[in-house]
Design a protein around this motif. Structure first.
Motif, PDB file in Angstrom:
ATOM      1  N   LEU A  54       6.639  -5.812   2.526  1.00 49.46           N
ATOM      2  CA  LEU A  54       6.618  -6.498   1.235  1.00 49.46           C
ATOM      3  C   LEU A  54       6.611  -8.011   1.436  1.00 49.46           C
ATOM      4  O   LEU A  54       6.044  -8.743   0.624  1.00 49.46           O
ATOM      5  CB  LEU A  54       7.826  -6.083   0.394  1.00 49.46           C
ATOM      6  CG  LEU A  54       7.954  -6.749  -0.985  1.00 49.46           C
ATOM      7  CD1 LEU A  54       6.733  -6.443  -1.853  1.00 49.46           C
ATOM      8  CD2 LEU A  54       9.232  -6.297  -1.680  1.00 49.46           C
ATOM      9  N   LEU A  55       7.208  -8.493   2.521  1.00 52.71           N
ATOM     10  CA  LEU A  55       7.215  -9.926   2.806  1.00 52.71           C
ATOM     11  C   LEU A  55       5.799 -10.447   2.965  1.00 52.71           C
ATOM     12  O   LEU A  55       5.417 -11.460   2.374  1.00 52.71           O
ATOM     13  CB  LEU A  55       8.023 -10.207   4.073  1.00 52.71           C
ATOM     14  CG  LEU A  55       8.047 -11.657   4.574  1.00 52.71           C
ATOM     15  CD1 LEU A  55       8.705 -12.563   3.544  1.00 52.71           C
ATOM     16  CD2 LEU A  55       8.777 -11.750   5.902  1.00 52.71           C
ATOM     17  N   VAL A  56       4.988  -9.753   3.754  1.00 50.22           N
ATOM     18  CA  VAL A  56       3.595 -10.146   3.966  1.00 50.22           C
ATOM     19  C   VAL A  56       2.808 -10.014   2.661  1.00 50.22           C
ATOM     20  O   VAL A  56       1.997 -10.867   2.321  1.00 50.22           O
ATOM     21  CB  VAL A  56       2.950  -9.282   5.073  1.00 50.22           C
ATOM     22  CG1 VAL A  56       1.493  -9.681   5.294  1.00 50.22           C
ATOM     23  CG2 VAL A  56       3.728  -9.408   6.370  1.00 50.22           C
ATOM     24  N   GLU A  57       3.071  -8.954   1.934  1.00 51.62           N
ATOM     25  CA  GLU A  57       2.381  -8.690   0.666  1.00 51.62           C
ATOM     26  C   GLU A  57       2.644  -9.796  -0.348  1.00 51.62           C
ATOM     27  O   GLU A  57       1.722 -10.304  -0.993  1.00 51.62           O
ATOM     28  CB  GLU A  57       2.884  -7.345   0.136  1.00 51.62           C
ATOM     29  CG  GLU A  57       2.069  -6.716  -0.954  1.00 51.62           C
ATOM     30  CD  GLU A  57       2.588  -5.323  -1.260  1.00 51.62           C
ATOM     31  OE1 GLU A  57       2.741  -5.007  -2.446  1.00 51.62           O
ATOM     32  OE2 GLU A  57       2.850  -4.550  -0.308  1.00 51.62           O
ATOM     33  N   LEU A  58       3.889 -10.202  -0.464  1.00 48.44           N
ATOM     34  CA  LEU A  58       4.270 -11.221  -1.435  1.00 48.44           C
ATOM     35  C   LEU A  58       3.758 -12.593  -1.031  1.00 48.44           C
ATOM     36  O   LEU A  58       3.269 -13.355  -1.865  1.00 48.44           O
ATOM     37  CB  LEU A  58       5.791 -11.239  -1.597  1.00 48.44           C
ATOM     38  CG  LEU A  58       6.388 -12.230  -2.598  1.00 48.44           C
ATOM     39  CD1 LEU A  58       5.680 -12.148  -3.941  1.00 48.44           C
ATOM     40  CD2 LEU A  58       7.880 -11.964  -2.764  1.00 48.44           C
ATOM     41  N   TYR A  59       3.849 -12.937   0.247  1.00 45.83           N
ATOM     42  CA  TYR A  59       3.299 -14.210   0.694  1.00 45.83           C
ATOM     43  C   TYR A  59       1.790 -14.250   0.481  1.00 45.83           C
ATOM     44  O   TYR A  59       1.218 -15.304   0.197  1.00 45.83           O
ATOM     45  CB  TYR A  59       3.639 -14.451   2.167  1.00 45.83           C
ATOM     46  CG  TYR A  59       4.823 -15.348   2.362  1.00 45.83           C
ATOM     47  CD1 TYR A  59       6.116 -14.831   2.321  1.00 45.83           C
ATOM     48  CD2 TYR A  59       4.670 -16.715   2.560  1.00 45.83           C
ATOM     49  CE1 TYR A  59       7.220 -15.652   2.486  1.00 45.83           C
ATOM     50  CE2 TYR A  59       5.769 -17.541   2.733  1.00 45.83           C
ATOM     51  CZ  TYR A  59       7.044 -17.007   2.693  1.00 45.83           C
ATOM     52  OH  TYR A  59       8.122 -17.831   2.848  1.00 45.83           O
ATOM     53  N   GLY A  60       1.126 -13.098   0.627  1.00 50.36           N
ATOM     54  CA  GLY A  60      -0.309 -13.033   0.369  1.00 50.36           C
ATOM     55  C   GLY A  60      -0.631 -13.381  -1.070  1.00 50.36           C
ATOM     56  O   GLY A  60      -1.610 -14.079  -1.357  1.00 50.36           O
ATOM     57  N   PHE A  61       0.200 -12.913  -1.994  1.00 46.19           N
ATOM     58  CA  PHE A  61       0.024 -13.215  -3.408  1.00 46.19           C
ATOM     59  C   PHE A  61       0.182 -14.715  -3.662  1.00 46.19           C
ATOM     60  O   PHE A  61      -0.654 -15.348  -4.309  1.00 46.19           O
ATOM     61  CB  PHE A  61       1.047 -12.428  -4.227  1.00 46.19           C
ATOM     62  CG  PHE A  61       1.069 -12.756  -5.698  1.00 46.19           C
ATOM     63  CD1 PHE A  61       0.128 -12.202  -6.559  1.00 46.19           C
ATOM     64  CD2 PHE A  61       2.034 -13.590  -6.228  1.00 46.19           C
ATOM     65  CE1 PHE A  61       0.152 -12.495  -7.920  1.00 46.19           C
ATOM     66  CE2 PHE A  61       2.074 -13.885  -7.576  1.00 46.19           C
ATOM     67  CZ  PHE A  61       1.125 -13.334  -8.428  1.00 46.19           C
ATOM     68  N   LEU A  62       1.240 -15.306  -3.122  1.00 49.19           N
ATOM     69  CA  LEU A  62       1.509 -16.726  -3.352  1.00 49.19           C
ATOM     70  C   LEU A  62       0.443 -17.606  -2.718  1.00 49.19           C
ATOM     71  O   LEU A  62       0.025 -18.610  -3.293  1.00 49.19           O
ATOM     72  CB  LEU A  62       2.885 -17.093  -2.801  1.00 49.19           C
ATOM     73  CG  LEU A  62       4.076 -16.370  -3.434  1.00 49.19           C
ATOM     74  CD1 LEU A  62       5.363 -16.791  -2.751  1.00 49.19           C
ATOM     75  CD2 LEU A  62       4.153 -16.651  -4.921  1.00 49.19           C
ATOM     76  N   GLU A  63      -0.009 -17.227  -1.528  1.00 50.56           N
ATOM     77  CA  GLU A  63      -1.005 -18.036  -0.830  1.00 50.56           C
ATOM     78  C   GLU A  63      -2.369 -17.925  -1.490  1.00 50.56           C
ATOM     79  O   GLU A  63      -3.058 -18.915  -1.705  1.00 50.56           O
ATOM     80  CB  GLU A  63      -1.094 -17.605   0.627  1.00 50.56           C
ATOM     81  CG  GLU A  63      -2.031 -18.471   1.463  1.00 50.56           C
ATOM     82  CD  GLU A  63      -2.020 -18.092   2.929  1.00 50.56           C
ATOM     83  OE1 GLU A  63      -2.417 -18.932   3.744  1.00 50.56           O
ATOM     84  OE2 GLU A  63      -1.630 -16.958   3.249  1.00 50.56           O
ATOM     85  N   ALA A  64      -2.775 -16.705  -1.828  1.00 48.68           N
ATOM     86  CA  ALA A  64      -4.089 -16.496  -2.425  1.00 48.68           C
ATOM     87  C   ALA A  64      -4.179 -17.133  -3.803  1.00 48.68           C
ATOM     88  O   ALA A  64      -5.248 -17.558  -4.230  1.00 48.68           O
ATOM     89  CB  ALA A  64      -4.397 -15.002  -2.520  1.00 48.68           C
ATOM     90  N   CYS A  65      -3.044 -17.207  -4.501  1.00 49.91           N
ATOM     91  CA  CYS A  65      -3.051 -17.665  -5.892  1.00 49.91           C
ATOM     92  C   CYS A  65      -2.527 -19.078  -6.070  1.00 49.91           C
ATOM     93  O   CYS A  65      -2.412 -19.559  -7.200  1.00 49.91           O
ATOM     94  CB  CYS A  65      -2.233 -16.697  -6.744  1.00 49.91           C
ATOM     95  SG  CYS A  65      -2.815 -14.984  -6.649  1.00 49.91           S
ATOM     96  N   ASN A  66      -2.203 -19.763  -4.981  1.00 53.54           N
ATOM     97  CA  ASN A  66      -1.719 -21.148  -5.057  1.00 53.54           C
ATOM     98  C   ASN A  66      -0.518 -21.287  -5.986  1.00 53.54           C
ATOM     99  O   ASN A  66      -0.469 -22.160  -6.851  1.00 53.54           O
ATOM    100  CB  ASN A  66      -2.835 -22.089  -5.526  1.00 53.54           C
ATOM    101  CG  ASN A  66      -3.882 -22.302  -4.457  1.00 53.54           C
ATOM    102  OD1 ASN A  66      -3.571 -22.282  -3.271  1.00 53.54           O
ATOM    103  ND2 ASN A  66      -5.114 -22.500  -4.875  1.00 53.54           N
TER     104      ASN A  66
END
Length: 210
Positions: free
Chosen positions: A23-35
């Motif tokens: 979930l850590l990788v998943e959530l960081y992916g959301f924040l990074e992809a969406c600025n």
């Protein structure tokens, strides 16, 4: 670095994270992809599209006026990211707003989400939406083009610029951080993100998506 460490501490309280650290990788992916920015208390900012009367579009039961905090049981949120549409309170990025809008019959709210309340980031739409069990409504976007500023700077109670700490956290050779320092904890956290191997990882181009 304090916001990142608080972010990790909040995430550690997430019921899903206790069983699956992907979930850590998943959530960081959301924040990074969406600025999307992380707040000073280790939460993050996102968007929510609602009706003109501030109720949600799907059930018309959740109040989304500024100051409200819609919530449901974490156990009622579908935590499988491979299920793209399912149970949970939905928040999103700027890019996903047009998908959720109902023309002029919608409002766009700005919400604050604690990582402990995140259920899943569905694999569709390049990580641009997520299911959560709770969020806090902190503002309303007064313009269709009003955006959240990424990288820890925005008008929505995000992180102030922090002065560099002294060198107390360094080892004797000044090349690595002690494990017990804030910098050492952050180094461990970032290594965990970089080295995590998960099933159904972030889309290859998600980090570059705008």
């Amino acid at each position: 670095i304090s916001p990142l460490l608080l972010f990790q501490e909040n995430l550690s309280q997430n019921p899903r994270f206790e069983k699956d650290e992907s979930l850590l990788v998943e959530l960081y992916g959301f924040l990074e992809a969406c600025n999307l920015p992380i707040t000073s208390d280790g939460c993050f900012i996102a968007y929510k599209v609602v009706r003109l009367d501030y109720l949600d579009h799907y059930t018309s039961t959740f109040d989304n006026k500024v100051g409200s905090s819609p919530k449901m049981l974490f156990s009622e949120v579908n935590t499988d990211r491979n299920t793209v549409c399912s149970h949970g309170l939905h928040v999103c990025s700027e890019s996903y707003i047009p998908v959720m809008q109902r023309g002029e019959s919608s409002r766009v709210m700005i919400v604050k989400v604690n990582p402990k309340d995140v259920g899943a980031v569905p694999i569709d739409y390049r990580n641009a939406k997520m299911r959560v069990c709770e969020y806090l409504v902190i503002d309303e976007a007064t313009s269709s083009r009003e955006t959240i500023t990424p990288n820890f700077t925005a008008k929505y109670e995000v992180v102030d610029k922090m002065e560099a700490e002294n060198n107390d956290g360094y080892d004797n050779d000044d090349t690595e951080f002690d494990d017990d320092s804030d910098d050492g904890r952050l180094d461990k956290l970032m290594n965990k993100i970089e080295n995590s191997q998960t099933t159904g990882d972030i889309d290859a181009d998600a980090a570059k998506y705008e």
